[in-house]
Design a protein around this motif. Structure first.
Motif, PDB file in Angstrom:
ATOM      1  N   ILE A  83       0.950  -0.992  -0.084  1.00  0.00           N
ATOM      2  CA  ILE A  83       0.080  -0.078  -0.364  1.00  0.00           C
ATOM      3  C   ILE A  83       1.209   1.375  -0.371  1.00  0.00           C
ATOM      4  O   ILE A  83       1.119   2.341  -0.676  1.00  0.00           O
ATOM      5  N   PHE A 101       1.827   2.099  -3.721  1.00  0.00           N
ATOM      6  CA  PHE A 101       0.606   2.267  -4.140  1.00  0.00           C
ATOM      7  C   PHE A 101       0.415   4.385  -3.890  1.00  0.00           C
ATOM      8  O   PHE A 101       0.470   5.018  -4.868  1.00  0.00           O
ATOM      9  N   LEU A 102       0.594   3.998  -2.400  1.00  0.00           N
ATOM     10  CA  LEU A 102       0.444   6.119  -2.872  1.00  0.00           C
ATOM     11  C   LEU A 102       1.619   6.484  -2.722  1.00  0.00           C
ATOM     12  O   LEU A 102       1.573   7.559  -2.962  1.00  0.00           O
ATOM     13  N   VAL A 126       3.022   5.921  -5.454  1.00  0.00           N
ATOM     14  CA  VAL A 126       2.466   5.637  -6.493  1.00  0.00           C
ATOM     15  C   VAL A 126       1.625   7.453  -7.223  1.00  0.00           C
ATOM     16  O   VAL A 126       1.859   7.835  -7.723  1.00  0.00           O
ATOM     17  N   GLY A 127       0.829   6.572  -6.321  1.00  0.00           N
ATOM     18  CA  GLY A 127      -0.034   8.141  -6.622  1.00  0.00           C
ATOM     19  C   GLY A 127       0.509   9.473  -5.946  1.00  0.00           C
ATOM     20  O   GLY A 127       0.044  10.192  -7.374  1.00  0.00           O
ATOM     21  N   LEU A 156      -2.205  15.612  -0.494  1.00  0.00           N
ATOM     22  CA  LEU A 156      -2.620  13.928  -0.624  1.00  0.00           C
ATOM     23  C   LEU A 156      -1.322  12.849   0.365  1.00  0.00           C
ATOM     24  O   LEU A 156      -1.207  11.899   0.448  1.00  0.00           O
ATOM     25  N   VAL A 189      -2.727  12.920   3.685  1.00  0.00           N
ATOM     26  CA  VAL A 189      -3.804  12.018   4.408  1.00  0.00           C
ATOM     27  C   VAL A 189      -3.153  10.962   4.374  1.00  0.00           C
ATOM     28  O   VAL A 189      -3.574   9.966   4.822  1.00  0.00           O
ATOM     29  N   GLY A 190      -1.734  10.229   3.238  1.00  0.00           N
ATOM     30  CA  GLY A 190      -1.419   8.883   3.457  1.00  0.00           C
ATOM     31  C   GLY A 190      -0.873   8.752   4.421  1.00  0.00           C
ATOM     32  O   GLY A 190      -0.615   7.622   4.471  1.00  0.00           O
ATOM     33  N   ILE A 220      -1.376   8.911   7.253  1.00  0.00           N
ATOM     34  CA  ILE A 220      -2.251   8.618   8.155  1.00  0.00           C
ATOM     35  C   ILE A 220      -2.160   7.236   8.294  1.00  0.00           C
ATOM     36  O   ILE A 220      -2.196   5.837   8.748  1.00  0.00           O
ATOM     37  N   ASN A 221      -1.725   6.161   6.921  1.00  0.00           N
ATOM     38  CA  ASN A 221      -1.544   4.914   6.941  1.00  0.00           C
ATOM     39  C   ASN A 221       0.503   4.685   6.957  1.00  0.00           C
ATOM     40  O   ASN A 221      -0.282   2.965   7.682  1.00  0.00           O
ATOM     41  N   TRP A 224      -2.020  -5.854  15.189  1.00  0.00           N
ATOM     42  CA  TRP A 224      -3.314  -6.260  14.582  1.00  0.00           C
ATOM     43  C   TRP A 224      -3.680  -7.530  13.546  1.00  0.00           C
ATOM     44  O   TRP A 224      -4.533  -8.047  14.801  1.00  0.00           O
ATOM     45  N   TRP A 225      -2.974  -7.551  13.073  1.00  0.00           N
ATOM     46  CA  TRP A 225      -3.163  -8.785  12.682  1.00  0.00           C
ATOM     47  C   TRP A 225      -2.526 -10.500  12.709  1.00  0.00           C
ATOM     48  O   TRP A 225      -3.265 -10.877  12.715  1.00  0.00           O
ATOM     49  N   ILE A 275     -11.695  13.665  -0.598  1.00  0.00           N
ATOM     50  CA  ILE A 275     -10.643  14.310  -1.372  1.00  0.00           C
ATOM     51  C   ILE A 275      -9.673  14.461  -2.274  1.00  0.00           C
ATOM     52  O   ILE A 275      -9.580  15.305  -3.384  1.00  0.00           O
ATOM     53  N   LEU A 318      -8.807  17.193  -5.275  1.00  0.00           N
ATOM     54  CA  LEU A 318      -7.716  17.473  -6.000  1.00  0.00           C
ATOM     55  C   LEU A 318      -7.580  17.311  -7.532  1.00  0.00           C
ATOM     56  O   LEU A 318      -6.774  17.803  -7.799  1.00  0.00           O
ATOM     57  N   LEU A 331      -6.037   8.759 -12.346  1.00  0.00           N
ATOM     58  CA  LEU A 331      -5.609   9.860 -11.650  1.00  0.00           C
ATOM     59  C   LEU A 331      -6.362   9.241 -10.320  1.00  0.00           C
ATOM     60  O   LEU A 331      -5.854   9.226  -9.526  1.00  0.00           O
ATOM     61  N   LEU A 378      -5.889   6.273  -8.800  1.00  0.00           N
ATOM     62  CA  LEU A 378      -5.247   6.271  -8.290  1.00  0.00           C
ATOM     63  C   LEU A 378      -4.743   6.416  -7.140  1.00  0.00           C
ATOM     64  O   LEU A 378      -4.317   6.064  -6.210  1.00  0.00           O
ATOM     65  N   LEU A 379      -5.519   7.614  -6.754  1.00  0.00           N
ATOM     66  CA  LEU A 379      -5.141   8.432  -5.534  1.00  0.00           C
ATOM     67  C   LEU A 379      -6.446   8.033  -4.314  1.00  0.00           C
ATOM     68  O   LEU A 379      -5.455   8.069  -2.835  1.00  0.00           O
ATOM     69  N   PRO A 424      -6.036   3.906  -2.839  1.00  0.00           N
ATOM     70  CA  PRO A 424      -4.981   2.526  -1.984  1.00  0.00           C
ATOM     71  C   PRO A 424      -5.613   3.224  -0.434  1.00  0.00           C
ATOM     72  O   PRO A 424      -5.464   2.911   0.691  1.00  0.00           O
ATOM     73  N   LEU A 425      -6.045   3.982  -0.752  1.00  0.00           N
ATOM     74  CA  LEU A 425      -7.046   4.914   1.329  1.00  0.00           C
ATOM     75  C   LEU A 425      -7.849   4.274   1.812  1.00  0.00           C
ATOM     76  O   LEU A 425      -7.934   3.309   2.632  1.00  0.00           O
ATOM     77  N   ILE A 468      -7.955   0.773   1.327  1.00  0.00           N
ATOM     78  CA  ILE A 468      -8.043  -0.540   1.814  1.00  0.00           C
ATOM     79  C   ILE A 468      -8.240  -1.249   2.953  1.00  0.00           C
ATOM     80  O   ILE A 468      -8.839  -1.923   3.357  1.00  0.00           O
ATOM     81  N   PHE A 521     -13.338   9.738  13.506  1.00  0.00           N
ATOM     82  CA  PHE A 521     -12.554  10.430  12.805  1.00  0.00           C
ATOM     83  C   PHE A 521     -12.113  10.228  11.245  1.00  0.00           C
ATOM     84  O   PHE A 521     -11.841  11.802  11.228  1.00  0.00           O
TER      85      PHE A 521
END
Lengths: 244, 235
Positions: free
Chosen positions: A132, A135-136, A138-139, A160, A163-164, A166-167, A177-178, B161, B165, B175, B178-179, B182-183, B185, B217
């Motif tokens: 993931i 992917f972040l 890449v995004g 972006l 926000v990401g 947080i991951n 967790w898992w 969000i 963007l 696009l 892609l953004l 992933p969020l 998941i 949250f």
């Protein structure tokens, strides 16, 4: 001298130029030392045999993949709060390196997994969250590349990444967790580590080497980005390498 | 548009911003019911493709039901995300909203709520029928619907969000995938995990609680992030 002096691209450009060789040399020396320690000095693992030696590149890459994203998040905050252009340029410069390390961590992990677990890939929590993270990256790069207006691209990318980010803690805590097939962390501050001292030293030195490499490469790249963006600024025309 | 331009008296309660965009967007959505139906039809068709591709053995279908429904819900919600801001951005309404005296995060929250009511909620209502096709029992269907009801708002909020963007960016929809994907998941993992847990006879509340935590949250953070994204795109 104000701390913010170097937040101007015109004064950061020469500073970065002076720093690159230092970090580059440091990265090279540490990598040579770390690889020697890891490949020749460290003992064979009693369970995994020689295969385990891939951790000397796997673990540092995984760390750097996550760490660079955090650094980018910090720059994102600076870019959004202080509106500094250089912070956004640093994000752009760091992203390819972070992506490379994340991909490397997945790749080396797969190569290690085949002989040890008998499979290249399992959908385990930590591997999945590293994917993931990839992917972040890449995004972020796709978004920044798609927006023509650089000012907007900077801010959009910064938001972006925030926000990401947080991951990234989710990645870190996912093992708890898992709790699946992936082995728990061997390096732990509370329980004492279960590794031989030379193994640990080799891994930490390699991590430092990767860190220094990232700095050197990011500074190199940010210089190119600065030149690209400030092409029409007066100070760029006075630089030696541009004039000749 | 006139509903947005508030008199000073109305401004005494900035929370009205949520209500204004909510009612306006719902009204707009109800006027183009075909568009609403499209997302639902997409969801149903794509879910129905899986048994055709994998085969009709009921044991297999039961195993993959939760994952299939959740992935399709993710895609269906994602495909409707442009509806949030795109047309308002093109005709200039979004700019007027940003200039209005109401706080932009609250206006965004109203838009998100309207989007969820017109996509997430119908998806969750249709899902049990699809679950039946995959042989899920009543208790598992209940968990799936509960998960969708808690989880799809998170998809809308995170998606807002991303949708903000990519406004006016070429190649926007790919696009955005892609953004946003992933969020999505973590929502997918816990949403499908809840149904898996109840299939395995384990209590599903842990997964649902984690989903609910994300929802809470998201409620307090994403309106601000979406508002910031809208401002960036309007600059």
């Amino acid at each position: 001298m104000s701390l913010f002096k170097y937040s101007a691209p015109s004064s950061f450009y020469p500073l970065a130029g002076r720093l690159v060789p230092w970090f580059g040399t440091l990265a090279f020396l540490l990598a040579v030392g770390g690889l020697y320690l890891g490949l020749f000095v460290a003992p064979e693992d009693y369970q995994q045999g020689e295969v385990y030696r891939i951790i000397f590149i796997h673990v540092p890459s995984a760390w750097m993949g996550m760490f660079i994203y955090l650094v980018m998040a910090m720059y994102a905050l600076l870019a959004l709060v202080y509106q500094t252009r250089l912070s956004a340029m640093m994000m752009e410069a760091l992203a390819p390196t972070g992506m490379m390390f994340t991909a490397l961590a997945l790749w080396t992990g797969a190569l290690w997994g085949k002989p040890t677990w008998g499979t290249y890939w399992v959908w385990d929590a930590r591997m999945t969250s590293t994917l993931i993270l990839l992917f972040l990256y890449v995004g972020y790069m796709a978004l920044v590349n798609a927006i023509d207006d650089k000012k907007r691209a900077d801010k959009a990318g910064a938001l972006l990444v925030l926000v990401g980010s947080i991951n990234v803690p989710i990645i870190y805590f996912s093992v708890k967790w898992w709790n699946t097939l992936h082995q728990g962390a061997s390096v732990s501050l509370t329980q004492g580590n279960k590794m031989a001292a030379t193994m640990l030293a080799g891994m930490l030195i390699m991590a430092l080497a990767c860190w220094m490499y990232s700095i050197a490469v990011a500074l190199c790249r940010v210089r190119a980005i600065i030149l690209e963006r400030e092409l029409h600024a007066a100070w760029v025309k006075d630089i030696r390498e541009v004039r000749t | 548009m006139s509903a947005v331009l508030a008199s000073e008296q109305e401004l005494s309660t900035p929370e009205r911003g949520v209500w204004l965009t909510l009612t306006r967007d719902i009204k707009l959505a109800m006027r183009s019911k075909g568009e609403l139906a499209q997302a639902l039809a997409f969801f149903i068709i794509v879910v129905s493709l899986f048994p055709l591709a994998i085969g009709p053995e009921s044991a297999v279908l039961k195993r993959i039901a939760a994952g299939v429904v959740w992935v399709c819900a993710l895609l269906a919600v994602m495909l409707t995300l442009p509806r949030l801001f795109q047309s308002d951005y093109v005709d200039g309404t979004l700019e007027q909203l940003a200039l209005s005296p109401y706080p932009l995060p609250l206006l965004c929250a109203g838009k998100m709520l309207a989007h969820w009511l017109s996509t997430g909620l119908p998806l969750a209502m249709v899902a049990p029928v699809l679950g039946l096709q995959f042989g899920l029992d009543a208790s598992e269907l209940l968990v799936m619907v509960a998960g969708l009801l808690i989880g799809t708002p998170v998809l809308t909020m995170l998606g807002a969000i991303g949708a903000a963007l990519v406004l006016g960016v070429r190649g926007g929809s790919i696009l955005m995938a892609l953004l946003v994907l992933p969020l999505y998941i973590p929502v997918l993992i816990f949403g499908a995990g809840a149904v898996e847990a109840s299939l395995a006879g384990i209590d599903a509340t842990a997964n649902l609680s984690l989903l609910a935590a994300m929802l809470l949250f998201g409620l307090v953070t994403t309106p601000f992030a979406a508002a910031a994204a809208v401002k960036i795109s309007l600059d």
